[in-house]
Design a protein around this motif. Sequence first.
Motif, mmCIF file in Angstrom:
data_model
loop_
_atom_site.group_PDB
_atom_site.id
_atom_site.type_symbol
_atom_site.label_atom_id
_atom_site.label_comp_id
_atom_site.label_asym_id
_atom_site.label_seq_id
_atom_site.Cartn_x
_atom_site.Cartn_y
_atom_site.Cartn_z
ATOM 1 N N SER A 196 -8.733 6.990 -5.304
ATOM 2 C CA SER A 196 -7.991 7.861 -6.207
ATOM 3 C C SER A 196 -7.128 7.097 -7.199
ATOM 4 C CB SER A 196 -7.078 8.794 -5.387
ATOM 5 O OG SER A 196 -6.068 8.039 -4.757
ATOM 6 N N ARG A 197 -7.229 5.771 -7.208
ATOM 7 C CA ARG A 197 -6.466 4.928 -8.132
ATOM 8 C C ARG A 197 -4.963 5.032 -7.895
ATOM 9 N NH1 ARG A 197 -8.786 5.301 -14.221
ATOM 10 N NH2 ARG A 197 -6.918 4.073 -14.568
ATOM 11 N N GLU A 198 -4.537 5.564 -6.798
ATOM 12 C CA GLU A 198 -3.113 5.780 -6.610
ATOM 13 C C GLU A 198 -2.454 4.743 -5.713
ATOM 14 O OE1 GLU A 198 -3.536 10.060 -5.438
ATOM 15 O OE2 GLU A 198 -1.762 10.156 -6.673
ATOM 16 N N ILE A 199 -3.162 4.231 -4.732
ATOM 17 C CA ILE A 199 -2.541 3.373 -3.736
ATOM 18 C C ILE A 199 -3.223 2.018 -3.738
ATOM 19 C CG2 ILE A 199 -1.968 3.126 -1.290
ATOM 20 C CD1 ILE A 199 -2.305 6.192 -1.087
ATOM 21 N N LEU A 200 -2.437 0.967 -3.798
ATOM 22 C CA LEU A 200 -2.993 -0.373 -3.766
ATOM 23 C C LEU A 200 -3.535 -0.687 -2.385
ATOM 24 C CD1 LEU A 200 -0.313 -2.400 -5.720
ATOM 25 C CD2 LEU A 200 -2.614 -1.869 -6.456
ATOM 26 N N GLN A 201 -4.691 -1.314 -2.346
ATOM 27 C CA GLN A 201 -5.227 -1.781 -1.091
ATOM 28 C C GLN A 201 -4.791 -3.221 -0.869
ATOM 29 O OE1 GLN A 201 -9.397 -1.272 -1.733
ATOM 30 N NE2 GLN A 201 -9.349 0.944 -1.490
ATOM 31 N N GLU A 202 -4.702 -3.610 0.395
ATOM 32 C CA GLU A 202 -4.351 -4.985 0.707
ATOM 33 C C GLU A 202 -5.464 -5.909 0.227
ATOM 34 O OE1 GLU A 202 -1.639 -6.281 1.980
ATOM 35 O OE2 GLU A 202 -0.683 -4.315 2.059
ATOM 36 N N SER A 203 -5.100 -6.987 -0.446
ATOM 37 C CA SER A 203 -6.097 -7.951 -0.893
ATOM 38 C C SER A 203 -5.414 -9.241 -1.285
ATOM 39 C CB SER A 203 -6.884 -7.403 -2.095
ATOM 40 O OG SER A 203 -6.136 -7.536 -3.278
ATOM 41 N N ARG A 204 -6.208 -10.282 -1.424
ATOM 42 C CA ARG A 204 -5.688 -11.580 -1.841
ATOM 43 C C ARG A 204 -5.129 -11.485 -3.258
ATOM 44 N NH1 ARG A 204 -8.003 -16.167 -4.220
ATOM 45 N NH2 ARG A 204 -6.955 -18.117 -3.652
ATOM 46 N N TYR A 205 -5.750 -10.659 -4.093
ATOM 47 C CA TYR A 205 -5.302 -10.488 -5.475
ATOM 48 C C TYR A 205 -3.864 -9.958 -5.506
ATOM 49 C CZ TYR A 205 -5.879 -9.187 -10.442
ATOM 50 O OH TYR A 205 -5.769 -9.070 -11.800
ATOM 51 N N ILE A 206 -3.579 -8.976 -4.664
ATOM 52 C CA ILE A 206 -2.230 -8.419 -4.591
ATOM 53 C C ILE A 206 -1.238 -9.501 -4.199
ATOM 54 C CG2 ILE A 206 -0.755 -6.700 -3.490
ATOM 55 C CD1 ILE A 206 -2.940 -5.572 -5.303
ATOM 56 N N LYS A 207 -1.606 -10.313 -3.214
ATOM 57 C CA LYS A 207 -0.710 -11.382 -2.752
ATOM 58 C C LYS A 207 -0.474 -12.409 -3.853
ATOM 59 C CE LYS A 207 0.050 -14.579 1.092
ATOM 60 N NZ LYS A 207 0.555 -15.656 0.217
ATOM 61 N N ILE A 208 -1.515 -12.722 -4.630
ATOM 62 C CA ILE A 208 -1.371 -13.683 -5.722
ATOM 63 C C ILE A 208 -0.363 -13.177 -6.747
ATOM 64 C CG2 ILE A 208 -2.576 -14.649 -7.734
ATOM 65 C CD1 ILE A 208 -5.051 -14.921 -5.925
ATOM 66 N N ILE A 209 -0.486 -11.907 -7.123
ATOM 67 C CA ILE A 209 0.445 -11.333 -8.104
ATOM 68 C C ILE A 209 1.862 -11.311 -7.532
ATOM 69 C CG2 ILE A 209 1.060 -9.253 -9.391
ATOM 70 C CD1 ILE A 209 -1.880 -8.619 -9.667
ATOM 71 N N LYS A 210 1.995 -10.921 -6.270
ATOM 72 C CA LYS A 210 3.317 -10.850 -5.641
ATOM 73 C C LYS A 210 3.972 -12.226 -5.582
ATOM 74 C CE LYS A 210 5.627 -9.246 -1.430
ATOM 75 N NZ LYS A 210 5.427 -8.559 -0.128
ATOM 76 N N ASP A 211 3.216 -13.230 -5.149
ATOM 77 C CA ASP A 211 3.770 -14.583 -5.053
ATOM 78 C C ASP A 211 4.160 -15.110 -6.430
ATOM 79 O OD1 ASP A 211 3.385 -14.500 -2.354
ATOM 80 O OD2 ASP A 211 1.581 -15.745 -2.346
ATOM 81 N N SER A 212 3.295 -14.870 -7.410
ATOM 82 C CA SER A 212 3.570 -15.339 -8.769
ATOM 83 C C SER A 212 4.804 -14.655 -9.340
ATOM 84 C CB SER A 212 2.355 -15.075 -9.665
ATOM 85 O OG SER A 212 2.666 -15.323 -11.021
ATOM 86 N N SER A 213 4.904 -13.350 -9.165
ATOM 87 C CA SER A 213 6.047 -12.601 -9.703
ATOM 88 C C SER A 213 7.347 -13.046 -9.029
ATOM 89 C CB SER A 213 5.831 -11.100 -9.510
ATOM 90 O OG SER A 213 4.682 -10.664 -10.217
ATOM 91 N N THR A 214 7.277 -13.302 -7.728
ATOM 92 C CA THR A 214 8.460 -13.771 -7.001
ATOM 93 C C THR A 214 8.946 -15.100 -7.571
ATOM 94 O OG1 THR A 214 7.725 -12.667 -4.980
ATOM 95 C CG2 THR A 214 9.343 -14.427 -4.730
ATOM 96 N N LYS A 215 8.024 -16.014 -7.781
ATOM 97 C CA LYS A 215 8.397 -17.334 -8.310
ATOM 98 C C LYS A 215 8.928 -17.229 -9.740
ATOM 99 C CE LYS A 215 5.232 -19.870 -5.312
ATOM 100 N NZ LYS A 215 3.963 -20.616 -5.210
#
Length: 632
Positions: free
Chosen positions: A343-362
């Motif tokens: 439904s395009r509403e909820i993010l699924q767990e994935s390596r891509y999500i972690k990459i964005i999260k780690d990058s944004s944190t840094k």
Amino acid sequence: MTKNNNLAKETISFQTEVKQLLHLMIHSLYSNKEIFLRELISNASDACDKLRFESIENSSLLNNKDLSIIITYSKEKGTITISDNGIGLNREEAIENLGTIARSGTKDFFSKLTGDKQKDSNLIGQFGVGFYSAFIVADQVSVISRKFNVEENQAICWESNGEGEFSINYTNKKSSGTDVILHLKADENEFLNGWKIRDIVRRFSNHISLPIKMFKEEWNEEKKEQIITDQLEIINIANALWARNKTDITNEQYIDFYKTTFNDFNDPLAWTHNHVEGNHEYTQLLFIPKKSQFDLWERDHKSNLKLYVKKVFIMDDSDQLLPNFLRFVKGIIDASDLPLNISREILQESRYIKIIKDSSTKRVISLLEDIANNKHEDYLLFWNEFGQILKEGIGEDFNNKLRLSKLLRFASTNSQDNSQKVSLIDYVSRMKENQNDIYYITADSYEAAINSPHIEIFRKKNIEVLLLSDRIDEWMLSYLQDFQEKKLISIAKSDLDLSNFIDEKDKVEQKELIDSSKEFIKNIKEVLSDKVKDVLVSNRLVDSPACIVVGKNDLSPHMIQILKNAGQNPNFTKPILEVNPKHPILEYMKTLGDNEFKEMANIIFDQSLLLAGGQLPDFSEFIKNINHFIVK
């Protein structure tokens, strides 16, 4: 339109259990039915982008054509129509792409691109089921479409009520493109409203690169209602600021975008804007606010990150793309593709999500480091608003703990006031030559910390002590045990080693005091045997009669009280009472009889417990004992 009679209307069943799947989508899949408009606009935008790519090889396709999306509605007919002048569909494509759940014509188109086309295809969405969100609000959907390379009378009319089958036949259409006509359900008439449609577009599709148009509406005084004119107007910005090159954006434009997007009257304190390319492509525009929100400490606080995929708004409050200790950050993440659920509403767990999260944190940590190093007053503003929240990262983010520890600020005995300005780097740079550890005291308030009896020996020896009075400090220090190979030591612990700061003369005097006070100490210990683990002669007290200390691994009275206030029931461990036998009150105690000696011993313990941040089990008894000695 006149029907082409070369082919009669044909009714076709949806593929593979579509009836059940459509029922699921219509009744369960989308939590917010307004997004049907987002999905259909996104599809229309894709269709226009596809035509633009086709024009690379055939430039005549775009002659005198301004690609756009037009939304109209009719209260009389109960319909909403989303029209585009993009690539269009032929009969086979309509059957293939509209007749199969989770079939994406866009994705299929993408897979066939090569070379420069494939490089530029980041404009094209890859969602296969969004079209069917139309059935959330409509009981019948008609699609009139003409492929860019077919004759006018070869346009198709696809229709379905979403109950397991669809019909298709040829019709006439003057120009290429697609009209999606939604026949709204009787209880969905709220969407037959120009203001409502405009509001949805601005919330979900404001930054689509194509202009989205509607006919202007004006107030008719005679009819006392809004009437639709014949003049089109653009209702979206059609320009995503974050997608532009940051060298082309002024500070004023960033500030205006922040205030408008996040409804903040204040300018942002700072921001970082980055476009990341490689295996995963995404853009970050992240702001540090100047003022905190009132609900930052609430358990259900929502994230301030807005998630877009190719400039199509997906969700507010995207809490999977930044850690919780950076929840004060506001901003935009725009990804080229993300593993959303169906439904395009909820993010699924994935390596891509972690990459964005780690990058944004840094990125955020780097921004804070820059402010701390180059804009000290701005960092002080930040710390006063968000410092306690940033401290959570010490326990939550092991990988960035060292960087975060350098961003911490504290009050200290070296400061002239209660402002938290001292960094651990500052402290280490001022350490005494024979000092091996970083010393701190925790308390309920700055006043309680600066006046703590534990500090007396440090003040006498001119040794700096960090004064920690935020509720989170005790928890944070359980994770921050050293810095630059220097241990962080609580001066309220019983194992405090002060041998480096006491000369031989002081050591001799201390031993003599211990020897001469053995009987006195024994008597106090007997009186307080049910309250204390031990009573010792203190080497840290100068002006105070006594203080409470605890074992290395025991909870302080201050921490015990914090846990009790939070509804927990921590195990009680008896503290240790350290006394200063040279103090006038203790000298006076030696002259008292048994009963008054007991009263005074309890008063001294209770005072010490209060100063350590603890709570008395019987406050009335403490007052009674105090009053007795005042009267005497």
